[in-house]
Design a protein around this motif. Structure first.
Motif, PDB file in Angstrom:
ATOM      1  N   SER A  10       0.827  -1.213   0.000  1.00  0.00           N
ATOM      2  CA  SER A  10       0.000   0.000   0.000  1.00  0.00           C
ATOM      3  C   SER A  10       0.862   1.263   0.000  1.00  0.00           C
ATOM      4  CB  SER A  10      -0.981   0.001   1.167  1.00  0.00           C
ATOM      5  OG  SER A  10      -0.300   0.035   2.396  1.00  0.00           O
ATOM      6  N   LEU A  11       1.976   1.242   0.715  1.00  0.00           N
ATOM      7  CA  LEU A  11       2.855   2.417   0.730  1.00  0.00           C
ATOM      8  C   LEU A  11       3.574   2.571  -0.614  1.00  0.00           C
ATOM      9  CD1 LEU A  11       3.672   4.803   2.427  1.00  0.00           C
ATOM     10  CD2 LEU A  11       5.476   3.405   3.475  1.00  0.00           C
ATOM     11  N   ARG A  12       3.901   1.460  -1.255  1.00  0.00           N
ATOM     12  CA  ARG A  12       4.504   1.530  -2.588  1.00  0.00           C
ATOM     13  C   ARG A  12       3.501   2.105  -3.584  1.00  0.00           C
ATOM     14  NH1 ARG A  12       7.893  -4.135  -3.439  1.00  0.00           N
ATOM     15  NH2 ARG A  12       9.434  -3.771  -1.798  1.00  0.00           N
ATOM     16  N   LYS A  13       2.249   1.687  -3.475  1.00  0.00           N
ATOM     17  CA  LYS A  13       1.221   2.218  -4.367  1.00  0.00           C
ATOM     18  C   LYS A  13       0.991   3.705  -4.098  1.00  0.00           C
ATOM     19  CE  LYS A  13      -1.203  -2.066  -5.404  1.00  0.00           C
ATOM     20  NZ  LYS A  13      -2.446  -2.843  -5.228  1.00  0.00           N
ATOM     21  N   HIS A  14       1.071   4.103  -2.825  1.00  0.00           N
ATOM     22  CA  HIS A  14       0.946   5.527  -2.510  1.00  0.00           C
ATOM     23  C   HIS A  14       2.076   6.307  -3.188  1.00  0.00           C
ATOM     24  CE1 HIS A  14       0.256   9.254  -0.400  1.00  0.00           C
ATOM     25  NE2 HIS A  14       1.477   9.216   0.099  1.00  0.00           N
ATOM     26  N   ALA A  15       3.277   5.765  -3.156  1.00  0.00           N
ATOM     27  CA  ALA A  15       4.423   6.414  -3.805  1.00  0.00           C
ATOM     28  C   ALA A  15       4.161   6.583  -5.302  1.00  0.00           C
ATOM     29  CB  ALA A  15       5.696   5.610  -3.566  1.00  0.00           C
ATOM     30  N   LEU A  16       3.626   5.542  -5.942  1.00  0.00           N
ATOM     31  CA  LEU A  16       3.311   5.626  -7.375  1.00  0.00           C
ATOM     32  C   LEU A  16       2.225   6.657  -7.643  1.00  0.00           C
ATOM     33  CD1 LEU A  16       3.292   1.835  -8.361  1.00  0.00           C
ATOM     34  CD2 LEU A  16       5.049   3.537  -8.904  1.00  0.00           C
ATOM     35  N   ALA A  17       1.241   6.720  -6.754  1.00  0.00           N
ATOM     36  CA  ALA A  17       0.151   7.685  -6.925  1.00  0.00           C
ATOM     37  C   ALA A  17       0.671   9.114  -6.819  1.00  0.00           C
ATOM     38  CB  ALA A  17      -0.944   7.431  -5.883  1.00  0.00           C
ATOM     39  N   VAL A  18       1.486   9.383  -5.818  1.00  0.00           N
ATOM     40  CA  VAL A  18       2.022  10.739  -5.657  1.00  0.00           C
ATOM     41  C   VAL A  18       2.963  11.072  -6.811  1.00  0.00           C
ATOM     42  CG1 VAL A  18       3.271  12.326  -4.140  1.00  0.00           C
ATOM     43  CG2 VAL A  18       1.678  10.667  -3.158  1.00  0.00           C
ATOM     44  N   GLU A  19       3.727  10.083  -7.268  1.00  0.00           N
ATOM     45  CA  GLU A  19       4.579  10.310  -8.436  1.00  0.00           C
ATOM     46  C   GLU A  19       3.738  10.742  -9.642  1.00  0.00           C
ATOM     47  OE1 GLU A  19       7.655   8.016 -11.479  1.00  0.00           O
ATOM     48  OE2 GLU A  19       6.336   6.824 -10.197  1.00  0.00           O
ATOM     49  N   ALA A  20       2.637  10.055  -9.891  1.00  0.00           N
ATOM     50  CA  ALA A  20       1.779  10.392 -11.038  1.00  0.00           C
ATOM     51  C   ALA A  20       1.216  11.803 -10.911  1.00  0.00           C
ATOM     52  CB  ALA A  20       0.646   9.376 -11.153  1.00  0.00           C
ATOM     53  N   CYS A  21       0.772  12.154  -9.722  1.00  0.00           N
ATOM     54  CA  CYS A  21       0.255  13.511  -9.497  1.00  0.00           C
ATOM     55  C   CYS A  21       1.350  14.553  -9.688  1.00  0.00           C
ATOM     56  CB  CYS A  21      -0.348  13.625  -8.100  1.00  0.00           C
ATOM     57  SG  CYS A  21      -1.883  12.701  -7.877  1.00  0.00           S
ATOM     58  N   MET A  22       2.546  14.238  -9.213  1.00  0.00           N
ATOM     59  CA  MET A  22       3.657  15.190  -9.335  1.00  0.00           C
ATOM     60  C   MET A  22       4.110  15.355 -10.785  1.00  0.00           C
ATOM     61  SD  MET A  22       4.419  16.742  -6.554  1.00  0.00           S
ATOM     62  CE  MET A  22       6.152  17.248  -6.701  1.00  0.00           C
TER      63      MET A  22
END
Length: 195
Positions: A10-22
Motif C-alpha cells: 500500500s505504501l509503494r502504491k501511494h508512492a506511485l500515486a504521488v509520483e503520477a500527481c507530481m
C-alpha cells in the motif's frame, strides 16, 4: 531505493500515486520540460520512502533526508521532501514543494475513495464523491483534510479543480494502483472460466 526501504504494497502504491500527481503537476505548475517531470516525479515517488522504517514525527522525513544526502541526492530534492511534513519547519516556497504537499494527502484520499466503490475503480471516482467523503470524519480518518484544503490554497487553485486534476493524473496508472476494477472477480466469473 523505494523497494529497499518500503515493503508495504500500500505504501509503494501511494508512492506511485504521488509520483503520477507530481508528474502532472510539473506540466501544470513547472516549466513543462521532460527534466522537470522526471525531477518532480522522483520527489513524489520517494517522498515517504523512509516512512515504514522511521514512522514517527521525530524520524520521518529527517532520517530519509540523511539517507538521501549520503546517497548523493540534491538539496532541491531533499528540501522538497522535508517541506511535505508540516511539522518539519521547512517552508514550501517552490511550485514543486507546494505541489508535493498538495498532492500527498489527496492522492491517498482519492485512493481510499476508489477502494470503497463497488467497482474498486478510479473510473467511478469524481470530485463530488471525494468532497462527500471529506465531510465524513470517520472515513480515512488519518488523512488530514486541512492539508488537502491548504495544499490547493497554497497552489492558488480551487479545491474542486485540484481534486479533479489529481483524479485525472491517477487514472492512467489505475491498473498499477489496483484501482481499475480488475481485482474484482466474482465467484460466478471464476466458475465460468474456460479451461
Amino acid at each position: 531505493m523505494l523497494t529497499e526501504f518500503t515493503q508495504s504494497e500500500s505504501l509503494r502504491k501511494h508512492a506511485l500515486a504521488v509520483e503520477a500527481c507530481m508528474r502532472a503537476a510539473s506540466r501544470k505548475y513547472g516549466d513543462g520540460s521532460p527534466e522537470a517531470e522526471e525531477l518532480w516525479g522522483l520527489v513524489g515517488l520517494i517522498h515517504d520512502f523512509d516512512y515504514e522504517k522511521y514512522p514517527t514525527p521525530e524520524e520521518h522525513p529527517y532520517k530519509g533526508s540523511e539517507i538521501l544526502k549520503e546517497r548523493g541526492y540534491s538539496d532541491e530534492i531533499r528540501r522538497a521532501i522535508m517541506s511535505h511534513a508540516e511539522y518539519s519547519g521547512v517552508s514550501r516556497d517552490t511550485p514543486m514543494e507546494k505541489s508535493l504537499f498538495a498532492c500527498d494527502e489527496l492522492a491517498g484520499f482519492i485512493t481510499a475513495v476508489a477502494l470503497i466503490k463497488p467497482s474498486k475503480s478510479l473510473a467511478d471516482v469524481d470530485v463530488k464523491s471525494v468532497r462527500k467523503r471529506m465531510k465524513d470524519k470517520a472515513f480515512a480518518r488519518k488523512v488530514n483534510r486541512d492539508d488537502i484544503i491548504n495544499g490547493a490554497k497554497d497552489l492558488g487553485v480551487d479545491l474542486d479543480e485540484h481534486i479533479g486534476f489529481c483524479i485525472d493524473a491517477l487514472k492512467p496508472i489505475a491498473k498499477e494502483l489496483g484501482l481499475d476494477g480488475s481485482a474484482l472477480v466474482t465467484a460466478s466469473d471464476k466458475n465460468n472460466v474456460q479451461p
